[in-house]
Design an enzyme around this catalytic site. Structure first.
Site, PDB file in Angstrom:
ATOM      1  N   GLY A  22      17.071 -25.953  -6.866  1.00  0.00           N
ATOM      2  CA  GLY A  22      17.361 -24.754  -7.657  1.00  0.00           C
ATOM      3  C   GLY A  22      17.826 -23.612  -6.776  1.00  0.00           C
ATOM      4  N   GLY A  23      18.532 -23.960  -5.693  1.00  0.00           N
ATOM      5  CA  GLY A  23      18.932 -22.945  -4.704  1.00  0.00           C
ATOM      6  C   GLY A  23      20.201 -22.179  -5.048  1.00  0.00           C
ATOM      7  N   ARG A  47      21.560 -28.935 -10.972  1.00  0.00           N
ATOM      8  CA  ARG A  47      22.418 -29.754 -11.841  1.00  0.00           C
ATOM      9  C   ARG A  47      23.862 -29.284 -11.827  1.00  0.00           C
ATOM     10  NH1 ARG A  47      18.806 -28.542 -16.994  1.00  0.00           N
ATOM     11  NH2 ARG A  47      19.074 -26.538 -15.973  1.00  0.00           N
ATOM     12  N   TYR A 156      -0.115 -18.077 -13.665  1.00  0.00           N
ATOM     13  CA  TYR A 156      -0.795 -18.752 -14.779  1.00  0.00           C
ATOM     14  C   TYR A 156      -1.025 -20.230 -14.481  1.00  0.00           C
ATOM     15  CZ  TYR A 156       4.062 -19.535 -16.551  1.00  0.00           C
ATOM     16  OH  TYR A 156       5.385 -19.887 -16.693  1.00  0.00           O
ATOM     17  N   LYS A 171       2.866 -26.327 -13.940  1.00  0.00           N
ATOM     18  CA  LYS A 171       2.624 -25.583 -12.687  1.00  0.00           C
ATOM     19  C   LYS A 171       1.201 -25.825 -12.181  1.00  0.00           C
ATOM     20  CE  LYS A 171       6.545 -23.092 -12.168  1.00  0.00           C
ATOM     21  NZ  LYS A 171       7.438 -23.161 -11.012  1.00  0.00           N
ATOM     22  N   PRO A 197       4.506 -16.249  -7.535  1.00  0.00           N
ATOM     23  CA  PRO A 197       5.100 -14.918  -7.742  1.00  0.00           C
ATOM     24  C   PRO A 197       4.681 -14.318  -9.084  1.00  0.00           C
ATOM     25  CG  PRO A 197       6.801 -16.647  -7.452  1.00  0.00           C
ATOM     26  CD  PRO A 197       5.504 -17.315  -7.757  1.00  0.00           C
ATOM     27  N   GLY A 198       4.536 -13.022  -9.116  1.00  0.00           N
ATOM     28  CA  GLY A 198       4.439 -12.293 -10.391  1.00  0.00           C
ATOM     29  C   GLY A 198       5.852 -12.040 -10.874  1.00  0.00           C
ATOM     30  N   PRO A 199       6.086 -10.976 -11.634  1.00  0.00           N
ATOM     31  CA  PRO A 199       7.432 -10.747 -12.160  1.00  0.00           C
ATOM     32  C   PRO A 199       8.455 -10.309 -11.106  1.00  0.00           C
ATOM     33  CG  PRO A 199       5.911  -9.017 -12.890  1.00  0.00           C
ATOM     34  CD  PRO A 199       5.091 -10.014 -12.150  1.00  0.00           C
TER      35      PRO A 199
END
Ligand code: HXC
Ligand code: NAP
Length: 294
Positions: A22-23, A47, A156, A171, A197-199
């Site tokens: 996903g880079g 993809r 989460y 996750k 990470p948070g937002p």
């Protein structure tokens, strides 16, 4: 110095070859850029090959580094093995795997089809498993030491969260895998760590998690004690440290970078923040007046 600046010395990742799933976009792209600046060679995979090609070209021009775009859907083990073999052919070896690819959308769970649930589990949990197994087995077979897997999870992963249940379940599985293999595969010279990470604003995540005017309705920065969202460079700084040899004794750790967001939701009395300063005199007097009465 501040948190938007680059943390490590210039040659911190020289000689390291890194695969970032996903880079081509979002946080994966930001981490890739910093790895290149620190002297690593990076293969970016996802993809969409056109997106990867344009990202690689852009980052090579900006950093002068070597960035290879390779198409690979992490849900399919045969594609992951092919990608691994192609990277090794091109770069000679791989030292670091960064499992960053993910899929997610918000939905009440009862609205999800079985397939919609599967799609998220397949990208996040099965995809991370596929990449970890393909690279891990290769490192064991070739007796290559000093290798690292860094997984991107969320806060989460341990609290769970409604409305993103497939993502939360997947996750959580990735977190369990991180801690399990940190112990089991340490004997092969591998380290496993995770970042939660948070937002951090990115097009991919935020358009799916906060579509339309939800962004204005729910200001994410208000949920964060530090009162702001994350900057990509501060995440990239942490990731670069965790894949570098400076973190050689950090293994099995998950590092949260969220400005205190998840703890704010967890602490039972944190809601008292809403009480205005001037009311505390009155409240203190009420509490003190109870002394000796019960
Ligand atoms: C309900 C939905 C849906 C929605 C899709 N589906 N979107 N169901 N609500 N909003 C259903 C479809 O109807 C289908 O089920 C199934 O999901 C698969 O959909 P496809 O479009 O065929 O899947 P695909 O093309 O593989 O796309 C996967 C995707 C997509 C996850 C749905 O969003 C994607 O590619 N995302 C990648 C990028 C991304 O999500 N990034 C965010 C990462 S953020 P049926 O039964 O009809 O076949 C993150 C954490 C952030 O992970 C935390 C922030 C604090
Ligand atoms: P993003 O830009 O949407 O990144 C997700 C990436 O995963 C895309 O590049 C996508 O590329 C790739 N991908 C999706 N499905 C794939 C598949 N089947 N095979 C291979 N690649 C696939 O979102 P982001 O915000 O940068 O997220 C990056 C990571 O951070 C994720 O793990 C996410 O869970 C985590 N995270 C983000 C936040 C945040 O606030 N942004 C918070 C917590 C955690 P293609 O579409 O080309 O395949």
């Amino acid at each position: 110095m501040n948190y938007t600046e680059k943390m490590l010395r210039e040659d911190a990742l020289k000689g390291k070859n890194i695969v970032v799933t996903g880079g081509g976009s979002g946080l994966g792209k930001s981490m890739t850029k910093y790895f290149l600046e620190l002297g690593a060679h990076v293969a970016i995979t996802s993809r969409n090959l056109e997106k990867l090609k344009s990202t690689a070209k852009e980052l090579e021009a900006e950093t002068g580094g070597k960035c290879i775009p390779l198409q690979c859907d992490v849900r399919h083990y045969d594609q992951v093995e092919q990608m691994r073999d192609d990277v090794i052919k091109e770069l000679g070896k791989v030292d670091v795997l960064l499992n960053n690819a993910a899929g997610n959308f918000i939905s009440p769970t009862e609205r999800l089809s079985a397939n919609a649930f599967d799609v998220i589990i397949d990208i996040v949990l099965k995809g991370t498993k596929n990449c970890t197994l393909a690279f891990g087995k290769n490192w064991i077979d070739t007796k290559q030491k000093n290798t690292t897997v860094l997984n991107i999870v969320t806060t989460y992963s341990w609290t769970g969260s409604g409305y993103v249940v497939p993502s939360a379940a997947a996750k959580a599985g990735v977190l369990a895998m991180t801690r399990s293999l940190a112990v089991e595969w340490a004997k092969y010279g591998m380290r496993f760590n995770a970042i939660a990470p948070g937002p951090f604003p990115t097009e991919g995540a935020w358009d799916r998690l906060m579509p339309g005017n939800l962004k204005d309705k729910f200001d994410m920065s208000k949920k964060v004690p530090l009162n702001r969202v994350g900057e990509h460079q501060e995440l990239a700084n942490l990731a670069a440290y965790l894949v570098s040899d400076f973190s050689a004794y950090v293994n099995g750790e998950v590092i949260t970078i969220d400005g205190g967001e998840w703890l704010k939701g967890a602490g039972e009395f944190n809601l008292l923040e809403a009480i205005p300063e001037e009311m505390w005199d009155q409240l203190e007097a009420m509490i003190r007046s109870k002394k000796g009465k019960s």
